[in-house]
Motif scaffolding. Sequence first.
Motif, short mmCIF file in Angstrom:
data_model
loop_
_atom_site.label_atom_id
_atom_site.label_comp_id
_atom_site.label_asym_id
_atom_site.label_seq_id
_atom_site.Cartn_x
_atom_site.Cartn_y
_atom_site.Cartn_z
N GLY A 222 36.54 15.86 34.55
CA GLY A 222 36.93 15.70 35.94
C GLY A 222 37.28 16.98 36.65
N ARG A 223 37.15 18.13 35.97
CA ARG A 223 37.48 19.41 36.60
C ARG A 223 36.26 19.98 37.32
NH1 ARG A 223 39.95 22.73 31.68
NH2 ARG A 223 38.00 21.95 30.78
N ALA A 224 36.53 20.79 38.32
CA ALA A 224 35.44 21.42 39.08
C ALA A 224 34.64 22.35 38.19
CB ALA A 224 36.03 22.20 40.26
N PRO A 225 33.34 22.51 38.44
CA PRO A 225 32.54 23.46 37.66
C PRO A 225 33.05 24.88 37.88
CG PRO A 225 31.31 22.71 39.56
CD PRO A 225 32.55 21.86 39.50
N GLU A 226 32.85 25.72 36.87
CA GLU A 226 33.36 27.09 36.93
C GLU A 226 32.21 28.08 36.83
OE1 GLU A 226 36.82 29.84 34.78
OE2 GLU A 226 36.52 27.74 34.20
N ILE A 227 32.27 29.13 37.63
CA ILE A 227 31.29 30.21 37.56
C ILE A 227 31.84 31.28 36.63
CG2 ILE A 227 30.21 32.09 38.86
CD1 ILE A 227 30.09 30.23 41.26
N LYS A 228 30.99 31.68 35.65
CA LYS A 228 31.43 32.65 34.65
C LYS A 228 30.30 33.63 34.35
CE LYS A 228 34.20 31.15 31.36
NZ LYS A 228 35.54 31.37 31.94
N ARG A 229 30.66 34.72 33.67
CA ARG A 229 29.71 35.69 33.12
C ARG A 229 28.82 36.34 34.19
NH1 ARG A 229 33.36 34.37 30.21
NH2 ARG A 229 33.07 33.37 28.17
N LEU A 230 29.40 36.62 35.36
CA LEU A 230 28.63 37.35 36.38
C LEU A 230 28.51 38.80 35.93
CD1 LEU A 230 27.26 37.52 39.15
CD2 LEU A 230 29.52 38.00 40.13
N TRP A 231 27.28 39.27 35.78
CA TRP A 231 27.05 40.63 35.29
C TRP A 231 25.77 41.19 35.89
CZ3 TRP A 231 29.21 44.63 33.05
CH2 TRP A 231 28.41 45.62 32.46
N VAL A 232 25.85 42.44 36.33
CA VAL A 232 24.68 43.19 36.78
C VAL A 232 24.71 44.54 36.09
CG1 VAL A 232 23.48 44.24 38.74
CG2 VAL A 232 24.58 42.01 39.01
N GLU A 233 23.59 44.94 35.51
CA GLU A 233 23.52 46.23 34.84
C GLU A 233 23.90 47.35 35.81
OE1 GLU A 233 19.49 46.28 33.51
OE2 GLU A 233 20.02 45.50 31.52
N PRO A 234 24.63 48.37 35.34
CA PRO A 234 25.08 49.45 36.23
C PRO A 234 23.95 50.07 37.05
CG PRO A 234 26.21 49.61 34.13
CD PRO A 234 25.19 48.51 33.97
N PHE B 86 36.02 32.16 48.49
CA PHE B 86 36.95 31.79 47.43
C PHE B 86 38.37 32.18 47.82
CE2 PHE B 86 33.02 31.63 45.09
CZ PHE B 86 33.24 30.66 44.11
N GLU B 87 39.32 31.33 47.44
CA GLU B 87 40.73 31.58 47.72
C GLU B 87 41.54 31.44 46.45
OE1 GLU B 87 41.76 28.78 50.75
OE2 GLU B 87 40.80 29.94 52.35
N THR B 88 42.61 32.20 46.34
CA THR B 88 43.49 32.11 45.17
C THR B 88 44.21 30.78 45.16
OG1 THR B 88 43.81 34.51 45.26
CG2 THR B 88 45.36 33.25 43.93
N ARG C 190 46.86 33.34 31.03
CA ARG C 190 46.77 34.73 30.63
C ARG C 190 47.31 35.63 31.75
NH1 ARG C 190 40.60 35.23 28.81
NH2 ARG C 190 40.42 33.61 30.42
N PRO C 191 48.15 36.60 31.40
CA PRO C 191 48.73 37.49 32.43
C PRO C 191 47.64 38.25 33.20
CG PRO C 191 49.86 37.74 30.32
CD PRO C 191 48.64 36.90 30.05
N ASP C 192 47.89 38.42 34.48
CA ASP C 192 47.01 39.22 35.36
C ASP C 192 45.65 38.58 35.60
OD1 ASP C 192 48.96 41.25 35.57
OD2 ASP C 192 48.27 42.14 33.69
N LEU C 193 45.48 37.31 35.24
CA LEU C 193 44.21 36.63 35.52
C LEU C 193 44.38 35.76 36.76
CD1 LEU C 193 41.34 36.35 34.28
CD2 LEU C 193 42.13 34.19 33.29
N LEU C 194 43.58 36.03 37.79
CA LEU C 194 43.65 35.26 39.02
C LEU C 194 42.68 34.08 38.94
CD1 LEU C 194 43.61 38.14 41.68
CD2 LEU C 194 45.59 36.94 40.74
N CYS C 195 43.12 32.94 39.45
CA CYS C 195 42.27 31.75 39.53
C CYS C 195 41.89 31.52 40.99
CB CYS C 195 42.99 30.53 38.97
SG CYS C 195 43.32 30.64 37.20
N LEU C 196 40.59 31.42 41.24
CA LEU C 196 40.09 31.26 42.60
C LEU C 196 39.27 29.98 42.69
CD1 LEU C 196 40.65 34.40 42.31
CD2 LEU C 196 38.91 34.72 44.04
N GLU C 197 39.23 29.41 43.89
CA GLU C 197 38.47 28.18 44.12
C GLU C 197 37.86 28.21 45.51
OE1 GLU C 197 39.69 23.99 42.71
OE2 GLU C 197 40.26 24.03 44.84
N ARG C 198 36.67 27.64 45.61
CA ARG C 198 36.05 27.46 46.92
C ARG C 198 35.72 25.99 47.09
NH1 ARG C 198 30.47 29.94 49.58
NH2 ARG C 198 29.87 27.97 50.50
N ARG C 199 36.23 25.41 48.16
CA ARG C 199 35.87 24.04 48.51
C ARG C 199 34.47 24.03 49.10
NH1 ARG C 199 38.81 20.44 46.13
NH2 ARG C 199 38.34 18.97 47.80
#
Length: 333
Positions: A83-95, A142-144, A151-160
């Motif tokens: 029942g939780r919203a989908p999460e976007i992860k592993r965004l990566w672009v080569e330098p 996205f908003e906090t 985990r310390p220093d980890l921000l959680c963001l969500e976009r409706r």
Amino acid sequence: MTAARIEENRSHPRLPALLAAYHLVNQAGKGAVVATVAELPAVYRVEAEDPAGAFAADTVLLATPPGADAPAGCVVLKAPREGRAPEIKRLWVEPGARRRGLARALMAEALRRAEASGVPAVRLTVWDGREEPLALYRSLGFETVASWDDRPDLLCLERRLDVIERLAPEAVRAHAPAGLAALLVDAVDGGASVGFPGPLDPTEAASWWLGVAEEAAGGVRDVWAAHGPDGRLSGVVTLVRVGAANGRHRGEIARLLVHRSARGRGLGRRLLAAAEAHAAATGLRLLVLDTQTDSPAERLYRGVGWTAAGIIPDFAADPGGTLRATTLYYSRL
């Protein structure tokens, strides 16, 4: 500028290397430097070694820069769980491929797919102090929010996300004076040729939508609207049914409008898809429409497979009074 090519492929041969680079850099950022994939924590190592298995239930997108023959970036849209919203992860672009819009293109496609699935929100996490990705996420809406990860220093963001629904006649009437009228006025103010000279009085726009409500009540026209988390309408499309006995297999897409503040998120495509799906489900076999030649709308219709049937010169005046050509399109269902 040529756009990056985005594809879905969790088995692409380049994906393990992209995920390995992501995790090695991420570990270093956490102060836990490792030199090889084999030294990664098991939960991350399996992603780099077998992404097809690790992300079997998820959507994996890759971005190939213009002119390149291999992906240089990736992102994962996790499937909703419990029942939780989908999460976007592993965004990566080569330098070497950065500053070319790949990260934004990957995020835009992930958001488009999340919206198309009908979920009300999508979320992600980012380490505090990562200014560049934070700026990207905030620019995408996205908003906090309250943390779901301790985990310390980890921000959680969500976009409706925008929700699309078919409007009953009484809902069309209710939205006519404000939300629907505002969409029509915005389209005319933006130069769209939608049947009205500019500037369009909101009262006249509302009156037109009240007429649409009567058509909806009579079964002549169906209406779908998109609304954001604040309830304000961000887009609309209507499907008109042909009354002639020999044309009841056919319908017309009319007034596909997306507010200028909501463009660039795939909303027009989603509204069109909703109308097409309903048309097919209710027995229509052919859809037609017309749109101003060389307008941005043409890219949408061509991009989703509609066929141009021809151009009529000087078909209608734009809001400024200049006669413009229109292109006729059709789509077989």
